[in-house]
Design a protein around this motif. Structure first.
Motif, PDB file in Angstrom:
ATOM      1  N   ASP A 111     -28.291  -9.783  50.363  1.00 21.11           N
ATOM      2  CA  ASP A 111     -28.783 -10.739  49.370  1.00 21.11           C
ATOM      3  C   ASP A 111     -30.141 -11.330  49.713  1.00 21.11           C
ATOM      4  N   HIS A 112     -30.620 -11.116  50.923  1.00 18.81           N
ATOM      5  CA  HIS A 112     -31.823 -11.821  51.365  1.00 18.81           C
ATOM      6  C   HIS A 112     -32.971 -10.934  51.808  1.00 18.81           C
ATOM      7  N   LEU A 113     -32.864  -9.647  51.556  1.00 17.46           N
ATOM      8  CA  LEU A 113     -33.963  -8.749  51.901  1.00 17.46           C
ATOM      9  C   LEU A 113     -34.676  -8.310  50.629  1.00 17.46           C
ATOM     10  N   SER A 114     -35.968  -8.125  50.729  1.00 16.52           N
ATOM     11  CA  SER A 114     -36.725  -7.625  49.583  1.00 16.52           C
ATOM     12  C   SER A 114     -36.273  -6.197  49.281  1.00 16.52           C
ATOM     13  N   ALA A 115     -36.622  -5.711  48.103  1.00 17.93           N
ATOM     14  CA  ALA A 115     -36.259  -4.346  47.720  1.00 17.93           C
ATOM     15  C   ALA A 115     -36.841  -3.343  48.713  1.00 17.93           C
ATOM     16  N   GLN A 116     -38.089  -3.565  49.138  1.00 19.54           N
ATOM     17  CA  GLN A 116     -38.715  -2.657  50.108  1.00 19.54           C
ATOM     18  C   GLN A 116     -37.970  -2.651  51.434  1.00 19.54           C
ATOM     19  N   ARG A 117     -37.601  -3.837  51.918  1.00 16.62           N
ATOM     20  CA  ARG A 117     -36.866  -3.916  53.187  1.00 16.62           C
ATOM     21  C   ARG A 117     -35.485  -3.280  53.044  1.00 16.62           C
ATOM     22  N   SER A 118     -34.837  -3.498  51.908  1.00 18.27           N
ATOM     23  CA  SER A 118     -33.518  -2.889  51.673  1.00 18.27           C
ATOM     24  C   SER A 118     -33.618  -1.371  51.674  1.00 18.27           C
ATOM     25  N   ASN A 119     -34.664  -0.836  51.051  1.00 16.56           N
ATOM     26  CA  ASN A 119     -34.871   0.614  51.046  1.00 16.56           C
ATOM     27  C   ASN A 119     -35.094   1.128  52.457  1.00 16.56           C
ATOM     28  N   GLY A 120     -35.882   0.416  53.229  1.00 14.02           N
ATOM     29  CA  GLY A 120     -36.130   0.803  54.609  1.00 14.02           C
ATOM     30  C   GLY A 120     -34.861   0.756  55.446  1.00 14.02           C
ATOM     31  N   LEU A 121     -34.047  -0.266  55.226  1.00  6.93           N
ATOM     32  CA  LEU A 121     -32.785  -0.391  55.944  1.00  6.93           C
ATOM     33  C   LEU A 121     -31.877   0.790  55.613  1.00  6.93           C
ATOM     34  N   ARG A 122     -31.811   1.158  54.334  1.00  6.10           N
ATOM     35  CA  ARG A 122     -31.010   2.326  53.934  1.00  6.10           C
ATOM     36  C   ARG A 122     -31.542   3.597  54.592  1.00  6.10           C
ATOM     37  N   ALA A 123     -32.860   3.730  54.687  1.00  9.32           N
ATOM     38  CA  ALA A 123     -33.448   4.911  55.321  1.00  9.32           C
ATOM     39  C   ALA A 123     -33.071   4.971  56.804  1.00  9.32           C
ATOM     40  N   MET A 124     -33.062   3.822  57.478  1.00  6.30           N
ATOM     41  CA  MET A 124     -32.683   3.799  58.890  1.00  6.30           C
ATOM     42  C   MET A 124     -31.216   4.183  59.057  1.00  6.30           C
ATOM     43  N   ILE A 125     -30.356   3.642  58.205  1.00  9.66           N
ATOM     44  CA  ILE A 125     -28.923   3.965  58.275  1.00  9.66           C
ATOM     45  C   ILE A 125     -28.710   5.453  58.032  1.00  9.66           C
ATOM     46  N   GLU A 126     -29.416   6.000  57.051  1.00  6.35           N
ATOM     47  CA  GLU A 126     -29.291   7.428  56.753  1.00  6.35           C
ATOM     48  C   GLU A 126     -29.732   8.265  57.949  1.00  6.35           C
TER      49      GLU A 126
END
Length: 136
Positions: A111-126
């Motif tokens: 709920d507290h990360l920007s869309a860009q940070r959320s995308n980056g987080l998903r990329a790291m998890i992947e």
């Protein structure tokens, strides 16, 4: 299926009621990580899809995942630290079973990360999941 270390992190976050305090805690986690050696900051370890520079280097020790990482952004370094707490120490087959979105949701990160940070987080998890799947 969170690790005991991640459960401790969840408890820490429950204690920190204000999101700004939680944000600072994530940054502090990143600052506490050992730096990723420069020779490991290569195209093969770079994570695409992140707004900032991100490198993840994974190893399997005793059949368990251990990864280190670095970023040029303080909050992203903290997110790497959170992912290390979530995934390090798991067998490769266990990594894919972790519902990272739900676990990180327990911290309020979704709920507290920007869309860009959320995308980056998903990329790291992947990247972590792909690396574990290759080892499994």
């Amino acid at each position: 299926m969170a690790t005991p270390a991640f459960e401790e992190l969840v408890e820490d976050f429950e204690f920190l009621e204000d999101w700004e305090d939680r944000y600072r805690h994530v940054i502090d986690l990143g600052k506490a990580m050992d730096p990723l050696p420069e020779p490991l900051r290569v195209p093969a370890t770079k994570v695409d899809g992140c707004a900032s520079q991100v490198w993840l280097h994974a190893q399997f020790e005793g059949g368990k995942l251990h990864f280190d990482g670095a970023s040029d952004a303080m909050i992203v370094s903290g997110l790497i630290a959170v992912l290390r707490i979530l995934f390090n120490g798991l067998a490769p087959a266990e990594v894919g079973k972790v519902d990272a979105k739900a676990e990180l949701g327990r911290l309020g990160l979704n709920d507290h990360l920007s869309a860009q940070r959320s995308n980056g987080l998903r990329a790291m998890i992947e990247r972590i999941r792909e690396t574990a799947a290759q080892e499994a």
